[in-house]
Motif scaffolding. Structure first.
Motif, PDB file in Angstrom:
ATOM      1  N   GLN A 192       0.874  -1.036   0.189  1.00  0.00           N
ATOM      2  CA  GLN A 192      -0.228   0.169  -0.024  1.00  0.00           C
ATOM      3  C   GLN A 192       0.797   1.253   0.057  1.00  0.00           C
ATOM      4  OE1 GLN A 192      -0.543  -2.685   2.032  1.00  0.00           O
ATOM      5  NE2 GLN A 192      -2.521  -3.100   2.020  1.00  0.00           N
ATOM      6  N   TYR A 193       2.021   1.229   0.724  1.00  0.00           N
ATOM      7  CA  TYR A 193       2.857   2.476   0.796  1.00  0.00           C
ATOM      8  C   TYR A 193       3.543   2.500  -0.630  1.00  0.00           C
ATOM      9  CZ  TYR A 193       7.397   4.710   1.810  1.00  0.00           C
ATOM     10  OH  TYR A 193       8.335   5.570   1.892  1.00  0.00           O
ATOM     11  N   THR A 194       4.014   1.794  -1.366  1.00  0.00           N
ATOM     12  CA  THR A 194       4.526   1.710  -2.630  1.00  0.00           C
ATOM     13  C   THR A 194       3.555   2.111  -3.665  1.00  0.00           C
ATOM     14  OG1 THR A 194       4.340  -0.516  -3.123  1.00  0.00           O
ATOM     15  CG2 THR A 194       6.339   0.074  -2.345  1.00  0.00           C
ATOM     16  N   ALA A 195       2.349   1.668  -3.578  1.00  0.00           N
ATOM     17  CA  ALA A 195       1.185   2.184  -4.460  1.00  0.00           C
ATOM     18  C   ALA A 195       0.965   3.481  -4.236  1.00  0.00           C
ATOM     19  CB  ALA A 195      -0.136   1.228  -4.186  1.00  0.00           C
ATOM     20  N   SER A 196       0.834   4.066  -2.968  1.00  0.00           N
ATOM     21  CA  SER A 196       0.503   5.501  -2.593  1.00  0.00           C
ATOM     22  C   SER A 196       1.804   6.279  -3.360  1.00  0.00           C
ATOM     23  CB  SER A 196       0.381   5.876  -1.215  1.00  0.00           C
ATOM     24  OG  SER A 196       1.576   5.580  -0.663  1.00  0.00           O
ATOM     25  N   LEU A 197       3.113   5.721  -3.191  1.00  0.00           N
ATOM     26  CA  LEU A 197       4.078   6.615  -3.860  1.00  0.00           C
ATOM     27  C   LEU A 197       4.134   6.511  -5.383  1.00  0.00           C
ATOM     28  CD1 LEU A 197       7.223   5.629  -1.643  1.00  0.00           C
ATOM     29  CD2 LEU A 197       5.788   7.856  -1.759  1.00  0.00           C
ATOM     30  N   LYS A 198       3.686   5.557  -6.155  1.00  0.00           N
ATOM     31  CA  LYS A 198       3.562   5.400  -7.514  1.00  0.00           C
ATOM     32  C   LYS A 198       2.549   6.184  -8.055  1.00  0.00           C
ATOM     33  CE  LYS A 198       5.491   0.877  -7.971  1.00  0.00           C
ATOM     34  NZ  LYS A 198       5.419  -0.578  -8.532  1.00  0.00           N
ATOM     35  N   CYS A 199       1.354   6.274  -7.184  1.00  0.00           N
ATOM     36  CA  CYS A 199       0.271   7.217  -7.511  1.00  0.00           C
ATOM     37  C   CYS A 199       0.719   8.716  -7.593  1.00  0.00           C
ATOM     38  CB  CYS A 199      -0.894   7.027  -6.740  1.00  0.00           C
ATOM     39  SG  CYS A 199      -2.080   8.124  -6.979  1.00  0.00           S
ATOM     40  N   GLN A 245      -6.195   9.843  -3.233  1.00  0.00           N
ATOM     41  CA  GLN A 245      -6.773   9.852  -1.761  1.00  0.00           C
ATOM     42  C   GLN A 245      -7.027   8.255  -1.495  1.00  0.00           C
ATOM     43  OE1 GLN A 245      -6.642  12.470   0.457  1.00  0.00           O
ATOM     44  NE2 GLN A 245      -7.077  10.451   1.799  1.00  0.00           N
ATOM     45  N   GLN A 246      -7.728   7.524  -2.278  1.00  0.00           N
ATOM     46  CA  GLN A 246      -7.813   6.129  -2.007  1.00  0.00           C
ATOM     47  C   GLN A 246      -6.658   5.227  -1.685  1.00  0.00           C
ATOM     48  OE1 GLN A 246     -11.136   4.725  -1.836  1.00  0.00           O
ATOM     49  NE2 GLN A 246     -10.018   3.053  -0.747  1.00  0.00           N
ATOM     50  N   PHE A 247      -5.636   5.446  -2.235  1.00  0.00           N
ATOM     51  CA  PHE A 247      -4.284   5.008  -1.955  1.00  0.00           C
ATOM     52  C   PHE A 247      -4.006   5.168  -0.439  1.00  0.00           C
ATOM     53  CE2 PHE A 247      -4.071   4.811  -6.586  1.00  0.00           C
ATOM     54  CZ  PHE A 247      -3.891   3.494  -6.727  1.00  0.00           C
ATOM     55  N   TYR A 288      -3.418   2.757   2.541  1.00  0.00           N
ATOM     56  CA  TYR A 288      -2.397   2.465   3.639  1.00  0.00           C
ATOM     57  C   TYR A 288      -2.632   2.921   5.055  1.00  0.00           C
ATOM     58  CZ  TYR A 288       2.059   3.589   5.341  1.00  0.00           C
ATOM     59  OH  TYR A 288       3.452   3.537   6.251  1.00  0.00           O
ATOM     60  N   LYS A 289      -3.506   4.068   5.193  1.00  0.00           N
ATOM     61  CA  LYS A 289      -3.773   4.179   6.551  1.00  0.00           C
ATOM     62  C   LYS A 289      -4.415   3.203   7.277  1.00  0.00           C
ATOM     63  CE  LYS A 289      -5.809   8.280   9.302  1.00  0.00           C
ATOM     64  NZ  LYS A 289      -6.682   9.356   9.081  1.00  0.00           N
ATOM     65  N   GLU A 290      -5.556   2.763   6.818  1.00  0.00           N
ATOM     66  CA  GLU A 290      -6.069   1.529   7.438  1.00  0.00           C
ATOM     67  C   GLU A 290      -5.293   0.209   7.688  1.00  0.00           C
ATOM     68  OE1 GLU A 290      -9.561  -0.046   9.063  1.00  0.00           O
ATOM     69  OE2 GLU A 290      -9.372   1.831   8.167  1.00  0.00           O
ATOM     70  N   CYS A 291      -4.369  -0.026   6.615  1.00  0.00           N
ATOM     71  CA  CYS A 291      -3.631  -1.221   6.830  1.00  0.00           C
ATOM     72  C   CYS A 291      -2.670  -0.931   7.872  1.00  0.00           C
ATOM     73  CB  CYS A 291      -2.896  -1.408   5.535  1.00  0.00           C
ATOM     74  SG  CYS A 291      -1.405  -2.751   5.697  1.00  0.00           S
ATOM     75  N   LYS A 292      -2.212   0.338   8.351  1.00  0.00           N
ATOM     76  CA  LYS A 292      -1.392   0.556   9.266  1.00  0.00           C
ATOM     77  C   LYS A 292      -1.978   0.657  10.759  1.00  0.00           C
ATOM     78  CE  LYS A 292       2.473   1.845   9.425  1.00  0.00           C
ATOM     79  NZ  LYS A 292       3.651   1.252   9.426  1.00  0.00           N
ATOM     80  N   LYS A 293      -3.488   0.899  10.532  1.00  0.00           N
ATOM     81  CA  LYS A 293      -4.168   0.930  11.889  1.00  0.00           C
ATOM     82  C   LYS A 293      -4.243  -0.400  12.233  1.00  0.00           C
ATOM     83  CE  LYS A 293      -7.623   3.554  11.811  1.00  0.00           C
ATOM     84  NZ  LYS A 293      -9.083   4.102  11.501  1.00  0.00           N
ATOM     85  N   LYS A 294      -4.526  -1.488  11.328  1.00  0.00           N
ATOM     86  CA  LYS A 294      -4.963  -2.911  11.390  1.00  0.00           C
ATOM     87  C   LYS A 294      -3.486  -3.560  11.904  1.00  0.00           C
ATOM     88  CE  LYS A 294      -8.558  -3.779   8.452  1.00  0.00           C
ATOM     89  NZ  LYS A 294      -9.095  -4.220   7.176  1.00  0.00           N
ATOM     90  N   GLU A 295      -2.305  -3.126  11.512  1.00  0.00           N
ATOM     91  CA  GLU A 295      -0.975  -3.478  11.835  1.00  0.00           C
ATOM     92  C   GLU A 295      -0.798  -3.129  13.427  1.00  0.00           C
ATOM     93  OE1 GLU A 295       3.283  -3.730   9.727  1.00  0.00           O
ATOM     94  OE2 GLU A 295       2.482  -1.631  10.175  1.00  0.00           O
ATOM     95  N   ARG A 296      -1.183  -1.828  13.544  1.00  0.00           N
ATOM     96  CA  ARG A 296      -0.970  -1.358  15.015  1.00  0.00           C
ATOM     97  C   ARG A 296      -1.513  -2.112  16.025  1.00  0.00           C
ATOM     98  NH1 ARG A 296      -2.994   2.043  18.673  1.00  0.00           N
ATOM     99  NH2 ARG A 296      -1.578   3.207  19.933  1.00  0.00           N
ATOM    100  N   GLU A 297      -3.032  -2.219  15.832  1.00  0.00           N
ATOM    101  CA  GLU A 297      -4.033  -3.019  16.579  1.00  0.00           C
ATOM    102  C   GLU A 297      -3.444  -4.643  16.882  1.00  0.00           C
ATOM    103  OE1 GLU A 297      -7.812  -2.823  14.726  1.00  0.00           O
ATOM    104  OE2 GLU A 297      -8.021  -0.827  15.153  1.00  0.00           O
ATOM    105  N   ALA A 298      -2.939  -5.098  15.705  1.00  0.00           N
ATOM    106  CA  ALA A 298      -2.299  -6.524  15.787  1.00  0.00           C
ATOM    107  C   ALA A 298      -1.197  -6.670  16.825  1.00  0.00           C
ATOM    108  CB  ALA A 298      -2.147  -7.201  14.548  1.00  0.00           C
TER     109      ALA A 298
END
Length: 98
Positions: free
Chosen positions: A52-59, A70-72, A76-86
């Motif tokens: 997700q990080y690389t996709a946002s940079l490529k965009c 914005q969707q990218f 990424y923000k949602e993924c980081k939130k889930k990663e932090r919760e885990a």
């Protein structure tokens, strides 16, 4: 690989020199690189959110207008939130004194 990602992954010279850490030891050229000065510090490339990080940079590279990506950013923000919760859940299950 994106040059910006390579820059993020590259350590500054002061972190890779042998004299920067009191625990540094001389190493032969054929051995692995020196360990991180802070072993627990995570690298972005080790994250489950790296795609997700690389996709946002490529965009951003393809579209100079930030609003088009914005969707990218949201993904990424949602993924980081889930990663932090885990990570918090894993850490809460570990006993400090065991």
């Amino acid at each position: 690989m994106d040059p910006r990602i390579e820059l993020l992954a590259k350590k500054p010279d002061h972190m890779t020199s042998l004299g920067s850490s009191p625990h540094a030891t001389p190493m032969a050229a054929s051995t692995s690189p020196p360990p991180h000065e802070y072993p627990s510090a995570a690298k972005i490339s080790d994250s489950i959110c790296f795609p997700q990080y690389t996709a946002s940079l490529k965009c951003l590279e393809a579209n100079q207008e930030k609003s088009n990506c914005q969707q990218f950013f949201d993904d990424y923000k949602e993924c980081k939130k889930k990663e932090r919760e885990a990570r918090l859940e894993r850490n809460s299950k570990r006993s400090f004194f065991s």
